[in-house]
Design a protein around this motif. Structure first.
Motif, short mmCIF file in Angstrom:
data_model
loop_
_atom_site.label_atom_id
_atom_site.label_comp_id
_atom_site.label_asym_id
_atom_site.label_seq_id
_atom_site.Cartn_x
_atom_site.Cartn_y
_atom_site.Cartn_z
N ARG A 3 -47.53 90.17 -62.56
CA ARG A 3 -47.00 89.78 -61.19
C ARG A 3 -45.58 89.78 -61.23
N TYR A 4 -44.76 89.77 -62.30
CA TYR A 4 -43.55 89.57 -62.42
C TYR A 4 -42.89 91.00 -62.68
N GLU A 5 -43.58 91.81 -62.85
CA GLU A 5 -42.92 93.24 -63.29
C GLU A 5 -41.76 93.73 -62.15
N SER A 6 -41.96 93.32 -60.98
CA SER A 6 -40.84 93.65 -59.98
C SER A 6 -39.48 93.24 -60.51
N LEU A 7 -39.35 91.99 -61.12
CA LEU A 7 -38.14 91.47 -61.57
C LEU A 7 -37.37 92.07 -62.71
N GLU A 8 -38.25 93.18 -63.34
CA GLU A 8 -37.75 93.92 -64.67
C GLU A 8 -36.32 94.51 -64.21
N GLY A 9 -35.48 94.25 -64.88
CA GLY A 9 -33.93 94.90 -64.60
C GLY A 9 -33.09 94.14 -63.66
N ARG A 10 -33.66 93.09 -63.11
CA ARG A 10 -32.90 92.70 -61.70
C ARG A 10 -31.90 91.35 -62.25
N ILE A 11 -32.22 90.96 -63.43
CA ILE A 11 -31.67 89.68 -64.03
C ILE A 11 -30.74 90.00 -65.31
N ASP A 12 -29.38 89.49 -65.20
CA ASP A 12 -28.53 89.55 -66.47
C ASP A 12 -28.48 88.46 -67.38
N ALA A 13 -28.62 87.27 -66.27
CA ALA A 13 -28.52 86.01 -67.42
C ALA A 13 -29.60 84.90 -66.65
N VAL A 14 -30.18 84.16 -67.72
CA VAL A 14 -31.09 83.20 -67.40
C VAL A 14 -30.21 81.69 -67.85
N VAL A 15 -30.22 80.79 -66.92
CA VAL A 15 -29.77 79.50 -67.11
C VAL A 15 -30.89 78.51 -67.15
N ILE A 16 -30.97 77.57 -67.92
CA ILE A 16 -32.01 76.78 -68.27
C ILE A 16 -31.63 75.23 -68.50
N GLY A 17 -31.83 74.37 -67.52
CA GLY A 17 -31.59 72.96 -67.83
C GLY A 17 -32.87 72.16 -68.03
N ALA A 18 -32.44 71.21 -68.94
CA ALA A 18 -33.68 70.20 -69.43
C ALA A 18 -33.10 68.89 -69.91
N SER A 19 -33.91 67.99 -69.97
CA SER A 19 -33.52 66.73 -70.45
C SER A 19 -34.71 66.10 -71.25
#
Length: 193
Positions: A3-19
């Motif tokens: 179900r996430y295949e439509s996102l392929e190639g759309r994103i260059d960077a992933v930013v993640i925040g956690a504590s």
């Protein structure tokens, strides 16, 4: 087709925040990224400001992507996971390159998730995906909304699955998000990118 295949190639960077609870969550996510991934992944995990970080030592043997602690002015390389160093805000700048700052604490934190997310929204705009994971304060909520306003994608760990649900709940309460998912589905989404 997942179900996430439509996102392929759309994103260059992933930013993640956690504590609090973030290491466990990241251990389920980062090793799922394939070695062939061209994503840049930038991570702020709240760590003690007065001690060296062991995050690179923890994640390098588990991940198929290159793992590094961020260094000021380093060019950002695709296929790399960058961790914020202790006591510095991590930002992205034109280039793209890493920018570190010892500016004031934001949400009682340095590094601050909001600072990273806002700079990533400015630089990558609709080509960034922000993820808020487990944590015990509101850091990341405003930054995730900056990503939404820039046209990027916003993902939050399901609060009922987070070790500490305050940060995911604050991110959801702050405004619209694209996905609220358990960790296994966030990993599936990342693999599809």
């Amino acid at each position: 087709m997942n179900r996430y295949e439509s996102l392929e190639g759309r994103i260059d960077a992933v930013v993640i925040g956690a504590s609090a609870g973030g290491i466990e969550a990241l251990t389920q996510l980062l090793p799922q990224l394939p070695a062939s991934s061209k994503l840049t992944v930038l991570v702020v995990l709240h760590v003690p400001r007065d001690r060296p970080s062991l995050l690179v030592d923890i994640f390098r043997p588990r991940c198929r992507l290159h793992v590094a602690e961020s260094q000021d002015k380093d060019p950002i390389q695709p296929g790399t996971v960058y961790f914020a160093p202790p006591d510095y805000h991590l930002m992205v700048d034109i280039g793209p390159q890493i920018a570190l700052s010892a500016d004031e604490l934001v949400n009682f934190s340095r590094p601050s998730i909001d600072v990273l997310f806002e700079s990533a929204a400015d630089l990558y705009q609709r080509r960034v995906l922000g993820i808020v994971l487990s944590g015990g304060n509101h850091d990341g909520a405003a930054g995730l909304q900056a990503i939404v306003r820039a046209g990027g994608l916003a993902v939050v760990q399901s609060p009922d699955q987070a070790a500490v649900d305050i940060m995911p709940r604050a991110a959801i309460a702050a405004g619209s998000v694209d996905y609220v998912l358990p960790l296994d589905q966030i990993a599936e989404l990342l693999a599809a990118l």
